[in-house]
Design a protein around this motif. Structure first.
Motif, mmCIF file in Angstrom:
data_model
loop_
_atom_site.group_PDB
_atom_site.id
_atom_site.type_symbol
_atom_site.label_atom_id
_atom_site.label_comp_id
_atom_site.label_asym_id
_atom_site.label_seq_id
_atom_site.Cartn_x
_atom_site.Cartn_y
_atom_site.Cartn_z
ATOM 1 N N ILE A 36 25.386 44.510 36.852
ATOM 2 C CA ILE A 36 26.784 44.946 36.906
ATOM 3 C C ILE A 36 27.372 44.962 35.496
ATOM 4 O O ILE A 36 28.029 45.919 35.093
ATOM 5 N N ALA A 37 27.085 43.907 34.728
ATOM 6 C CA ALA A 37 27.613 43.816 33.368
ATOM 7 C C ALA A 37 26.993 44.864 32.456
ATOM 8 O O ALA A 37 27.707 45.567 31.730
ATOM 9 N N SER A 38 25.674 44.991 32.488
ATOM 10 C CA SER A 38 25.000 45.900 31.550
ATOM 11 C C SER A 38 25.324 47.368 31.819
ATOM 12 O O SER A 38 25.378 48.174 30.902
ATOM 13 N N LYS A 39 25.569 47.720 33.073
ATOM 14 C CA LYS A 39 25.895 49.114 33.419
ATOM 15 C C LYS A 39 27.395 49.397 33.332
ATOM 16 O O LYS A 39 27.816 50.530 33.503
ATOM 17 N N GLY A 40 28.191 48.350 33.107
ATOM 18 C CA GLY A 40 29.639 48.544 32.996
ATOM 19 C C GLY A 40 30.320 48.839 34.317
ATOM 20 O O GLY A 40 31.405 49.416 34.338
ATOM 21 N N TYR A 41 29.693 48.443 35.426
ATOM 22 C CA TYR A 41 30.290 48.676 36.738
ATOM 23 C C TYR A 41 31.536 47.821 36.910
ATOM 24 O O TYR A 41 31.616 46.694 36.429
ATOM 25 N N LEU A 42 32.503 48.349 37.635
ATOM 26 C CA LEU A 42 33.678 47.583 38.036
ATOM 27 C C LEU A 42 33.500 47.194 39.491
ATOM 28 O O LEU A 42 33.015 47.992 40.299
ATOM 29 N N ILE A 43 33.876 45.966 39.826
ATOM 30 C CA ILE A 43 33.737 45.508 41.207
ATOM 31 C C ILE A 43 35.060 44.935 41.698
ATOM 32 O O ILE A 43 35.873 44.459 40.910
ATOM 33 N N SER A 44 35.256 45.007 42.995
ATOM 34 C CA SER A 44 36.494 44.528 43.606
ATOM 35 C C SER A 44 36.483 43.003 43.713
ATOM 36 O O SER A 44 35.446 42.355 43.551
ATOM 37 N N SER A 45 37.635 42.446 44.001
ATOM 38 C CA SER A 45 37.754 40.991 44.174
ATOM 39 C C SER A 45 36.844 40.497 45.282
ATOM 40 O O SER A 45 36.196 39.452 45.142
ATOM 41 N N SER A 46 36.774 41.224 46.389
ATOM 42 C CA SER A 46 35.938 40.777 47.497
ATOM 43 C C SER A 46 34.455 40.856 47.138
ATOM 44 O O SER A 46 33.669 39.981 47.514
ATOM 45 N N GLU A 47 34.068 41.879 46.386
ATOM 46 C CA GLU A 47 32.666 41.979 45.946
ATOM 47 C C GLU A 47 32.318 40.859 44.968
ATOM 48 O O GLU A 47 31.241 40.254 45.053
ATOM 49 N N LEU A 48 33.239 40.563 44.064
ATOM 50 C CA LEU A 48 33.022 39.469 43.117
ATOM 51 C C LEU A 48 32.954 38.137 43.848
ATOM 52 O O LEU A 48 32.114 37.292 43.533
ATOM 53 N N ALA A 49 33.805 37.951 44.832
ATOM 54 C CA ALA A 49 33.783 36.721 45.628
ATOM 55 C C ALA A 49 32.449 36.574 46.363
ATOM 56 O O ALA A 49 31.882 35.477 46.409
ATOM 57 N N ASP A 50 31.940 37.672 46.902
ATOM 58 C CA ASP A 50 30.633 37.634 47.565
ATOM 59 C C ASP A 50 29.541 37.255 46.578
ATOM 60 O O ASP A 50 28.670 36.436 46.882
ATOM 61 N N LEU A 51 29.601 37.828 45.389
ATOM 62 C CA LEU A 51 28.607 37.529 44.365
ATOM 63 C C LEU A 51 28.650 36.057 43.979
ATOM 64 O O LEU A 51 27.612 35.407 43.851
ATOM 65 N N MET A 52 29.860 35.514 43.827
ATOM 66 C CA MET A 52 30.023 34.127 43.410
ATOM 67 C C MET A 52 29.947 33.146 44.575
ATOM 68 O O MET A 52 29.935 31.941 44.360
ATOM 69 N N ASP A 53 29.939 33.656 45.795
ATOM 70 C CA ASP A 53 29.926 32.841 47.011
ATOM 71 C C ASP A 53 31.170 31.954 47.106
ATOM 72 O O ASP A 53 31.085 30.742 47.326
ATOM 73 N N ILE A 54 32.326 32.584 46.889
ATOM 74 C CA ILE A 54 33.608 31.907 47.023
ATOM 75 C C ILE A 54 34.561 32.803 47.801
ATOM 76 O O ILE A 54 34.256 33.956 48.063
ATOM 77 N N ASN A 55 35.718 32.279 48.133
ATOM 78 C CA ASN A 55 36.747 33.032 48.841
ATOM 79 C C ASN A 55 37.402 34.031 47.883
ATOM 80 O O ASN A 55 37.612 33.723 46.711
ATOM 81 N N ALA A 56 37.739 35.205 48.368
ATOM 82 C CA ALA A 56 38.346 36.250 47.530
ATOM 83 C C ALA A 56 39.648 35.773 46.893
ATOM 84 O O ALA A 56 39.949 36.127 45.749
ATOM 85 N N SER A 57 40.417 34.955 47.581
ATOM 86 C CA SER A 57 41.668 34.460 46.992
ATOM 87 C C SER A 57 41.387 33.541 45.803
ATOM 88 O O SER A 57 42.204 33.452 44.883
ATOM 89 N N ALA A 58 40.233 32.893 45.792
ATOM 90 C CA ALA A 58 39.864 32.044 44.659
ATOM 91 C C ALA A 58 39.587 32.881 43.414
ATOM 92 O O ALA A 58 39.790 32.419 42.298
ATOM 93 N N VAL A 59 39.133 34.111 43.598
ATOM 94 C CA VAL A 59 38.893 35.008 42.466
ATOM 95 C C VAL A 59 40.221 35.372 41.818
ATOM 96 O O VAL A 59 40.396 35.221 40.605
ATOM 97 N N THR A 60 41.162 35.829 42.603
ATOM 98 C CA THR A 60 42.433 36.303 42.043
ATOM 99 C C THR A 60 43.281 35.158 41.503
ATOM 100 O O THR A 60 44.074 35.364 40.586
ATOM 101 N N SER A 61 43.109 33.959 42.019
ATOM 102 C CA SER A 61 43.916 32.835 41.545
ATOM 103 C C SER A 61 43.449 32.306 40.190
ATOM 104 O O SER A 61 44.140 31.523 39.562
#
Length: 91
Positions: A36-61
């Motif tokens: 994701i980083a090397s290709k410069g992709y943008l990902i949504s909060s929910s996708e990032l939360a899935d990647l990190m295995d956390i709740n989406a609200s934890a990403v935005t906070s």
């Protein structure tokens, strides 16, 4: 601190095959983040939360710019009701 030592004890009690499977899952996650980083992709909060295995609200906070493992995570823009994030590898 007590929780972390409890988790370590629990992890030691897991069969080796399970621990190796968990490590394989971690490597897969890190490879995905790296791509994701090397290709410069943008990902949504929910996708990032899935990647990190956390709740989406934890990403935005966490704010607009923060570190996660080997990456700096930055809020790039909003598209409709979605916040888009970018990962940048730091070595």
């Amino acid at each position: 601190m007590m929780e972390s030592s409890t988790n370590s004890i629990e992890e030691l009690q897991l069969p080796r095959e399970v621990r190796v499977a968990q490590l394989n899952n971690l490597i897969d996650t890190l490879r995905i983040a790296d791509e994701i980083a090397s290709k410069g992709y943008l990902i949504s909060s929910s996708e990032l939360a899935d990647l990190m295995d956390i709740n989406a609200s934890a990403v935005t906070s966490r704010g607009d710019h923060w570190s996660w493992r080997n990456w700096v995570v930055s809020r790039v823009r909003r598209e409709g009701n979605q916040i888009l994030w970018q990962l940048e590898r730091v070595d």
